[in-house]
Design a protein around this motif. Structure first.
Motif, PDB file in Angstrom:
ATOM      1  N   LEU A  88     -36.838  -3.223  68.010  1.00 43.53           N
ATOM      2  CA  LEU A  88     -37.044  -4.451  67.792  1.00 43.53           C
ATOM      3  C   LEU A  88     -38.517  -4.639  67.250  1.00 43.53           C
ATOM      4  O   LEU A  88     -39.470  -3.935  67.634  1.00 43.53           O
ATOM      5  CB  LEU A  88     -36.786  -5.469  68.825  1.00 43.53           C
ATOM      6  CG  LEU A  88     -37.135  -6.992  68.642  1.00 43.53           C
ATOM      7  CD1 LEU A  88     -36.154  -7.333  67.740  1.00 43.53           C
ATOM      8  CD2 LEU A  88     -37.339  -7.850  69.836  1.00 43.53           C
ATOM      9  N   GLU A  89     -38.415  -5.450  65.869  1.00 43.42           N
ATOM     10  CA  GLU A  89     -39.777  -5.477  65.289  1.00 43.42           C
ATOM     11  C   GLU A  89     -40.103  -6.817  64.845  1.00 43.42           C
ATOM     12  O   GLU A  89     -39.137  -7.553  64.467  1.00 43.42           O
ATOM     13  CB  GLU A  89     -39.902  -4.686  63.761  1.00 43.42           C
ATOM     14  CG  GLU A  89     -41.099  -4.617  63.303  1.00 43.42           C
ATOM     15  CD  GLU A  89     -40.767  -3.823  61.966  1.00 43.42           C
ATOM     16  OE1 GLU A  89     -41.884  -2.927  61.719  1.00 43.42           O
ATOM     17  OE2 GLU A  89     -40.023  -3.783  61.155  1.00 43.42           O
TER      18      GLU A  89
ATOM     19  N   PRO B  24     -29.814  -6.524  60.848  1.00 46.64           N
ATOM     20  CA  PRO B  24     -30.284  -7.605  60.231  1.00 46.64           C
ATOM     21  C   PRO B  24     -31.879  -8.030  60.462  1.00 46.64           C
ATOM     22  O   PRO B  24     -32.478  -7.382  60.825  1.00 46.64           O
ATOM     23  CB  PRO B  24     -29.590  -8.591  61.042  1.00 46.64           C
ATOM     24  CG  PRO B  24     -29.580  -8.088  62.338  1.00 46.64           C
ATOM     25  CD  PRO B  24     -29.356  -6.552  62.140  1.00 46.64           C
ATOM     26  N   SER B  25     -32.321  -8.743  59.196  1.00 43.88           N
ATOM     27  CA  SER B  25     -33.641  -9.232  59.042  1.00 43.88           C
ATOM     28  C   SER B  25     -33.579 -10.783  59.135  1.00 43.88           C
ATOM     29  O   SER B  25     -32.885 -11.517  58.279  1.00 43.88           O
ATOM     30  CB  SER B  25     -34.159  -8.929  57.833  1.00 43.88           C
ATOM     31  OG  SER B  25     -34.458  -7.428  57.708  1.00 43.88           O
ATOM     32  N   ILE B  26     -34.146 -11.294  60.338  1.00 40.81           N
ATOM     33  CA  ILE B  26     -33.998 -12.657  60.407  1.00 40.81           C
ATOM     34  C   ILE B  26     -35.480 -13.330  60.099  1.00 40.81           C
ATOM     35  O   ILE B  26     -36.404 -13.003  60.601  1.00 40.81           O
ATOM     36  CB  ILE B  26     -33.803 -13.181  61.935  1.00 40.81           C
ATOM     37  CG1 ILE B  26     -32.278 -12.272  62.320  1.00 40.81           C
ATOM     38  CG2 ILE B  26     -33.848 -14.451  62.086  1.00 40.81           C
ATOM     39  CD1 ILE B  26     -32.165 -12.149  63.702  1.00 40.81           C
ATOM     40  N   GLY B  27     -35.410 -13.964  58.910  1.00 37.82           N
ATOM     41  CA  GLY B  27     -36.776 -14.352  58.409  1.00 37.82           C
ATOM     42  C   GLY B  27     -36.906 -15.809  58.975  1.00 37.82           C
ATOM     43  O   GLY B  27     -36.046 -16.564  58.910  1.00 37.82           O
ATOM     44  N   LEU B  28     -37.972 -16.436  59.366  1.00 38.44           N
ATOM     45  CA  LEU B  28     -38.602 -17.422  59.734  1.00 38.44           C
ATOM     46  C   LEU B  28     -39.474 -18.188  58.798  1.00 38.44           C
ATOM     47  O   LEU B  28     -40.677 -17.630  58.523  1.00 38.44           O
ATOM     48  CB  LEU B  28     -39.013 -17.872  61.165  1.00 38.44           C
ATOM     49  CG  LEU B  28     -37.993 -17.200  62.256  1.00 38.44           C
ATOM     50  CD1 LEU B  28     -38.577 -16.960  63.539  1.00 38.44           C
ATOM     51  CD2 LEU B  28     -36.672 -17.976  62.071  1.00 38.44           C
ATOM     52  N   LEU B  29     -39.038 -19.238  57.864  1.00 38.47           N
ATOM     53  CA  LEU B  29     -40.057 -19.760  57.024  1.00 38.47           C
ATOM     54  C   LEU B  29     -40.631 -21.049  57.382  1.00 38.47           C
ATOM     55  O   LEU B  29     -39.832 -22.058  57.984  1.00 38.47           O
ATOM     56  CB  LEU B  29     -39.285 -20.276  55.683  1.00 38.47           C
ATOM     57  CG  LEU B  29     -38.828 -19.216  54.714  1.00 38.47           C
ATOM     58  CD1 LEU B  29     -38.057 -19.714  53.544  1.00 38.47           C
ATOM     59  CD2 LEU B  29     -40.299 -18.610  54.310  1.00 38.47           C
ATOM     60  N   MET B  30     -41.857 -21.000  57.866  1.00 31.26           N
ATOM     61  CA  MET B  30     -42.564 -22.030  58.635  1.00 31.26           C
ATOM     62  C   MET B  30     -43.517 -22.764  57.452  1.00 31.26           C
ATOM     63  O   MET B  30     -44.416 -21.784  56.886  1.00 31.26           O
ATOM     64  CB  MET B  30     -43.385 -21.705  59.759  1.00 31.26           C
ATOM     65  CG  MET B  30     -44.025 -22.821  60.540  1.00 31.26           C
ATOM     66  SD  MET B  30     -44.589 -22.215  62.162  1.00 31.26           S
ATOM     67  CE  MET B  30     -46.260 -21.912  61.613  1.00 31.26           C
TER      68      MET B  30
ATOM     69  N   ARG C  77     -36.660  -8.127  63.214  1.00 31.93           N
ATOM     70  CA  ARG C  77     -35.992  -7.026  62.834  1.00 31.93           C
ATOM     71  C   ARG C  77     -35.257  -6.253  63.860  1.00 31.93           C
ATOM     72  O   ARG C  77     -35.970  -5.107  64.044  1.00 31.93           O
ATOM     73  CB  ARG C  77     -36.626  -6.076  61.804  1.00 31.93           C
ATOM     74  CG  ARG C  77     -37.189  -6.861  60.582  1.00 31.93           C
ATOM     75  CD  ARG C  77     -37.698  -5.864  59.523  1.00 31.93           C
ATOM     76  NE  ARG C  77     -38.348  -6.365  58.416  1.00 31.93           N
ATOM     77  CZ  ARG C  77     -39.680  -6.308  58.146  1.00 31.93           C
ATOM     78  NH1 ARG C  77     -40.301  -5.601  58.627  1.00 31.93           N
ATOM     79  NH2 ARG C  77     -40.225  -6.797  56.960  1.00 31.93           N
ATOM     80  N   PRO C  78     -34.348  -6.686  64.338  1.00 30.77           N
ATOM     81  CA  PRO C  78     -33.702  -5.735  65.274  1.00 30.77           C
ATOM     82  C   PRO C  78     -32.928  -4.705  64.584  1.00 30.77           C
ATOM     83  O   PRO C  78     -32.156  -4.913  63.457  1.00 30.77           O
ATOM     84  CB  PRO C  78     -32.627  -6.393  65.953  1.00 30.77           C
ATOM     85  CG  PRO C  78     -32.132  -7.957  65.014  1.00 30.77           C
ATOM     86  CD  PRO C  78     -33.759  -7.856  64.234  1.00 30.77           C
ATOM     87  N   SER C  79     -32.828  -3.290  65.041  1.00 33.25           N
ATOM     88  CA  SER C  79     -32.080  -2.375  64.372  1.00 33.25           C
ATOM     89  C   SER C  79     -31.639  -1.145  65.250  1.00 33.25           C
ATOM     90  O   SER C  79     -31.905  -0.988  66.351  1.00 33.25           O
ATOM     91  CB  SER C  79     -33.182  -1.613  63.328  1.00 33.25           C
ATOM     92  OG  SER C  79     -33.914  -0.919  63.985  1.00 33.25           O
ATOM     93  N   VAL C  80     -30.502  -0.597  64.873  1.00 36.59           N
ATOM     94  CA  VAL C  80     -30.027   0.894  65.594  1.00 36.59           C
ATOM     95  C   VAL C  80     -29.928   2.034  64.509  1.00 36.59           C
ATOM     96  O   VAL C  80     -30.012   1.604  63.267  1.00 36.59           O
ATOM     97  CB  VAL C  80     -28.541   0.442  65.945  1.00 36.59           C
ATOM     98  CG1 VAL C  80     -28.752  -0.724  66.923  1.00 36.59           C
ATOM     99  CG2 VAL C  80     -27.796   0.162  64.737  1.00 36.59           C
TER     100      VAL C  80
ATOM    101  N   MET D  18     -41.108  -2.159  69.292  1.00 32.54           N
ATOM    102  CA  MET D  18     -40.675  -1.736  70.486  1.00 32.54           C
ATOM    103  C   MET D  18     -39.279  -0.723  70.228  1.00 32.54           C
ATOM    104  O   MET D  18     -38.590  -1.295  69.412  1.00 32.54           O
ATOM    105  CB  MET D  18     -40.343  -2.899  71.405  1.00 32.54           C
ATOM    106  CG  MET D  18     -39.484  -2.522  72.721  1.00 32.54           C
ATOM    107  SD  MET D  18     -39.287  -3.873  73.797  1.00 32.54           S
ATOM    108  CE  MET D  18     -38.102  -4.838  72.710  1.00 32.54           C
ATOM    109  N   ARG D  19     -39.363   0.400  70.736  1.00 35.25           N
ATOM    110  CA  ARG D  19     -38.043   1.100  70.488  1.00 35.25           C
ATOM    111  C   ARG D  19     -37.652   1.847  71.583  1.00 35.25           C
ATOM    112  O   ARG D  19     -38.615   2.380  72.398  1.00 35.25           O
ATOM    113  CB  ARG D  19     -38.379   2.267  69.344  1.00 35.25           C
ATOM    114  CG  ARG D  19     -37.177   2.957  68.930  1.00 35.25           C
ATOM    115  CD  ARG D  19     -37.618   3.834  68.056  1.00 35.25           C
ATOM    116  NE  ARG D  19     -38.278   5.130  68.145  1.00 35.25           N
ATOM    117  CZ  ARG D  19     -38.977   5.846  67.332  1.00 35.25           C
ATOM    118  NH1 ARG D  19     -38.666   5.740  66.170  1.00 35.25           N
ATOM    119  NH2 ARG D  19     -39.432   7.094  67.922  1.00 35.25           N
ATOM    120  N   SER D  20     -36.598   2.067  71.919  1.00 33.95           N
ATOM    121  CA  SER D  20     -35.770   2.617  72.975  1.00 33.95           C
ATOM    122  C   SER D  20     -34.735   3.815  72.569  1.00 33.95           C
ATOM    123  O   SER D  20     -34.190   3.639  71.679  1.00 33.95           O
ATOM    124  CB  SER D  20     -35.244   1.873  73.887  1.00 33.95           C
ATOM    125  OG  SER D  20     -34.373   2.739  75.019  1.00 33.95           O
ATOM    126  N   THR D  21     -35.074   4.942  72.988  1.00 34.77           N
ATOM    127  CA  THR D  21     -34.165   6.204  72.542  1.00 34.77           C
ATOM    128  C   THR D  21     -33.317   6.715  73.744  1.00 34.77           C
ATOM    129  O   THR D  21     -33.609   6.997  74.529  1.00 34.77           O
ATOM    130  CB  THR D  21     -35.065   7.121  71.834  1.00 34.77           C
ATOM    131  OG1 THR D  21     -36.009   6.606  70.977  1.00 34.77           O
ATOM    132  CG2 THR D  21     -34.235   8.425  71.127  1.00 34.77           C
TER     133      THR D  21
END
Length: 159
Positions: A17-18, A78-84, A50-53, A1-4
């Motif tokens: 946001l990915e 930032p990259s927020i990893g979730l290890l399940m 991965r949220p980004s600007v 998703m991207r907003s410009t």
């Protein structure tokens, strides 16, 4: 998703946001003798958010009625990893091929404990088994890209 958001004729600012699942290139599903399957050697799922600007610049502008527009993008965040944990159903019983008469337990795959996986693994456990044991892993990302937009009219753009 991207907003410009447009800053001027050539520059724009965006946020995105990915969310993805990351798999190892060597992952292989293995069939079990019970008719199930599992990924040999896998002990965790890895999901990344991965949220980004970033900034976007128009390099070549599209002609009014047709053509291709080329944009360059750069973004970071930032990259927020979730290890399940990756759970399997393992036969601790006699392993005679009868899952109804065996001692089958769902647990995280561990190569030190599960020494003969093709013979005693019944199947992979349901996807959200072990979801309560998910651990975060933090990191950062930087990306650059070229974007190609084409279309006959402004209201029908493909990229």
């Amino acid at each position: 998703m991207r907003s410009t958001r447009l800053l001027n004729q050539d520059w724009s600012r965006f946020w995105s946001l990915e969310a993805v699942e990351i798999k190892h290139p060597k992952e292989q599903k293995v069939a079990t003798r019970y008719g199930g399957s599992f990924v040999y050697g896998k002990s965790n799922y890895l999901f990344a958010i991965r949220p980004s600007v970033g900034l976007q610049r128009v390099i070549f502008r599209k002609a009014p009625e047709s053509g291709v527009q080329v944009n360059a993008l750069v973004g970071a965040g930032p990259s927020i990893g979730l290890l399940m944990p990756y759970y399997i159903s393992y036969d601790y019983g006699n392993g005679q091929g009868n899952p109804n008469a065996s001692d089958i337990r769902n647990e995280q795959y561990n190569p030190d404990i599960h020494r003969s996986p093709q013979e005693l693994v019944v199947d992979r456990a349901p996807l959200f088994s072990g979801a309560g044991e998910t651990k975060p892993a933090l990191g950062a990302h930087l990306r650059g890209a070229l974007s190609f937009e084409y279309g006959r009219y402004r209201d029908a753009v493909a990229g």
